[in-house]
Each structure stands twice: as structure tokens, then as C-alpha cells.
Design an enzyme around this catalytic site. Structure first.
Site, short mmCIF file in Angstrom:
data_model
loop_
_atom_site.label_atom_id
_atom_site.label_comp_id
_atom_site.label_asym_id
_atom_site.label_seq_id
_atom_site.Cartn_x
_atom_site.Cartn_y
_atom_site.Cartn_z
CG ASP A 1 -2.05 1.02 1.11
OD1 ASP A 1 -2.57 1.22 0.00
OD2 ASP A 1 -2.42 1.64 2.14
CB SER B 1 -6.26 3.03 -0.76
OG SER B 1 -4.88 3.25 -0.64
CD GLN C 1 -3.22 1.75 -3.71
OE1 GLN C 1 -2.20 2.30 -4.05
NE2 GLN C 1 -3.49 1.50 -2.44
#
Length: 320
Positions: free
Chosen positions: A230, A254, A304
Site C-alpha cells: 500500500d 486508496s 490499486q
């Protein structure tokens, strides 16, 4: 969630003598404990890294840990997908409620809902598989074969930040110190979070745990890689634009994240996350990543999508 770095120096994770965050402390941080009254619920501790919200990689890794504990040791995760629903509160623990969607001889699928005070913050589906032999190939070159520098030839992220600590908010400075980071991060090119220069939407980061990790526990390494992925992935989608992750007018978070695990790996050996962003539109950025071992094995793939919203300011408005 994607804007926060994947490490942190909360006092309970630091050794008393050195205040150094160890890899073992990070392993404990991404673990979860069972809830006494049920066999399908777990709880994870929240940590404030200085951003005022829970780091998304923490929530993903803890959600994966909950799934792993429910499915059992004969199965290994091969893919996870999640959606971030709201920001996490660093002052509250996170509850993970799991549901077995299917359980067969070869595959098992589990859904998990992460919540705080009854409000969902993340939804994940993870698929597990028993080990088996099969057809195998990989396309593309490993990081060294494609000309990226070796990790030993690069400065650490802490070294990169050292001359610029005056630009880092005081509450975040410890995050970028070597002692506070259980992961050795070495970007192939340093992109400062305040640098608004336009660059190609590509970057690569080497990572390795600073301390040896216990042998034989594949699940722990999968949690740590999930935790790490992440970091920087969404930032790749910002690079073609004249803005920066720490720009006050930028709202970044995100929205969704996935990891596909291809081959066994260890987080205490060098891995390289090679990232690119093929598109940004509608206030959202999209990025893809490949995680390679130092010897050129493709061990995981990532993707992502995140919010990248630039609020209007006086500087952005046309004259007149």
C-alpha cells in the site's frame, strides 16, 4: 489510506533500550486475536503512524491474518481484493468478521468485513489454494535484468530524507528515521512527497525486513508483503501531474487494492516492487505493480485504484 508510509514507531512496538522498531514487532502488529464469543471474528490493534488515520496496509494485512487463521494451514492465499470504505480511527481497535464463502478440496474463499464501532472500514475477499504442481511461466525481465540498480548500490529511504527533515512535519519525522523503520526501503529514484515535478508514471522500490524472520511461516511473509504494497503504489499515478502527495490541496486515499501471490518468497530477502500507472481519470488514479525477487522471479502482482482529487485554490484559478 495509500498516502501513509508502511511503518511506524508507536511506543509499544519499540525496544526499550534503543526505541528501534524490530521486524518481530511488525509481525505482531499485523497479527489479530480471536474474539472469545465466536470462531469467525478477530480483533486487531490500531496504530497511529502520525497521519491521524489507520494506514491502509495495516488493515489489509490484519484482514488477511484473520482469513488465514480461519482457513487453516493447509491452504495458502493466492489472491486478495479489497475495497476501502472509510478511514480508520487510530484510537479504536478493528474487528474482523469472516465468512467462509466456499471450501473445497483445492480452493477456499473467505470474505471479511473490517469495522470500528459497528461501521465498516474495509471489505476483503481472499482466495486460498492447496499447494499443487502445474504449468508455469513468467513474462518480462527481473529488476536487475532490466537495468534497475541493485539494492546495495542505493541509499536507504532514511538517508534520502535526512537532508530534508526540515520539510517534514514534526509529528512525522520519526517515521522517516532508520530506527523507526523495521523495513529497509530503497527507492531506485527518490521522489520527495512535496516535489511537484512532472515525471513518467513509473517507479521501483526495493524492500527487505531488517531482521531475520522465523523460517517456515509463509503466512507471515504474505501479511508483511500485503502491508508493504500500500506504500507508493498510488503515488505512481501522481507522477505525470504537477502535484505532490503532501500538497495541501490534494485529497488522496486508496479505494481498492489487490494482491496476487504467484510464488513463495521471503520478506527478509530483497524484493523489488516495480510500479507503473497506465491511467488516471475522473479524480481517480490507477496503478499496477510487479514484485520481483532479486534473482528475477515474479513473486506477486498488485493493483490499486485511489482517489486523487485536487481541490481548487487561488493558485489554480485563472487570472481575471
Amino acid at each position: 489510506c495509500g498516502a501513509a508510509p508502511p511503518w511506524g514507531p508507536p511506543p509499544r512496538l519499540c525496544t526499550a533500550a534503543t526505541r528501534r522498531v524490530t521486524a518481530d514487532a511488525l509481525v505482531r502488529h499485523v497479527d489479530v486475536s480471536p474474539v472469545a464469543e465466536t470462531s469467525t471474528a478477530f480483533v486487531g490493534r490500531s496504530v497511529d503512524l502520525g497521519w491521524g488515520r489507520v494506514y491502509g496496509g495495516q488493515t489489509m494485512a490484519q484482514a488477511l491474518a484473520a482469513c488465514q487463521k480461519l482457513v487453516g494451514g493447509d491452504f495458502s492465499v493466492h489472491q486478495l481484493s479489497c475495497h476501502f470504505l472509510r478511514g480508520g480511527d487510530v484510537s479504536a481497535d478493528i474487528r474482523f468478521d469472516c465468512e467462509v464463502l466456499s471450501h473445497g478440496r483445492s480452493f477456499s474463499a473467505i470474505a471479511v468485513r473490517a469495522s470500528q464501532e459497528g461501521a465498516p472500514i474495509l471489505a476483503m475477499t481472499a482466495s486460498f489454494q492447496r499447494a499443487e504442481r502445474g504449468l508455469e511461466h513468467q513474462d518480462g525481465l527481473g529488476p536487475l535484468a532490466r537495468g534497475l540498480p541493485a539494492p546495495e548500490d542505493l541509499p536507504t529511504l532514511a538517508d534520502r530524507f535526512a537532508p530534508h527533515l526540515a520539510k517534514v512535519p514534526p509529528r512525522l519525522r520519526q517515521l522517516y528515521s532508520a530506527e523507526a523503520n523495521p523495513l529497509d526501503l530503497r527507492p531506485c529514484e527518490f521522489v520527495a512527497p512535496w516535489d511537484e515535478s512532472v515525471r513518467a508514471p513509473r517507479q521501483a522500490v526495493w524492500v527487505r525486513a531488517k531482521d531475520p524472520l522465523p523460517p517456515g511461516d509463509e503466512a507471515v511473509h504474505q501479511r508483511l508483503l500485503t502491508y508493504f504494497t500500500d506504500w507508493a503504489l498510488l503515488g505512481t499515478a501522481l507522477q505525470p501531474h504537477p502535484t505532490a502527495m503532501w500538497r495541501r490541496e490534494l485529497q488522496a486515499a486508496s479505494l481498492s487494492h489487490s494482491v496476487t501471490f504467484h510464488r513463495p518468497f521471503r520478506m527478509d530477502a530483497w524484493l523489488c516492487h516495480v510500479m507503473r500507472s497506465p491511467s488516471a481519470s475522473g479524480g481517480r488514479g490507477f496503478a499496477l505493480g510487479e514484485v520481483w525477487s532479486e534473482d528475477g522471479r515474479l513473486v506477486a502482482s498488485t493493483s490499486q485504484e485511489g482517489l486523487m482529487r485536487v481541490r481548487s485554490t487561488e493558485r489554480d484559478r485563472p487570472a481575471g
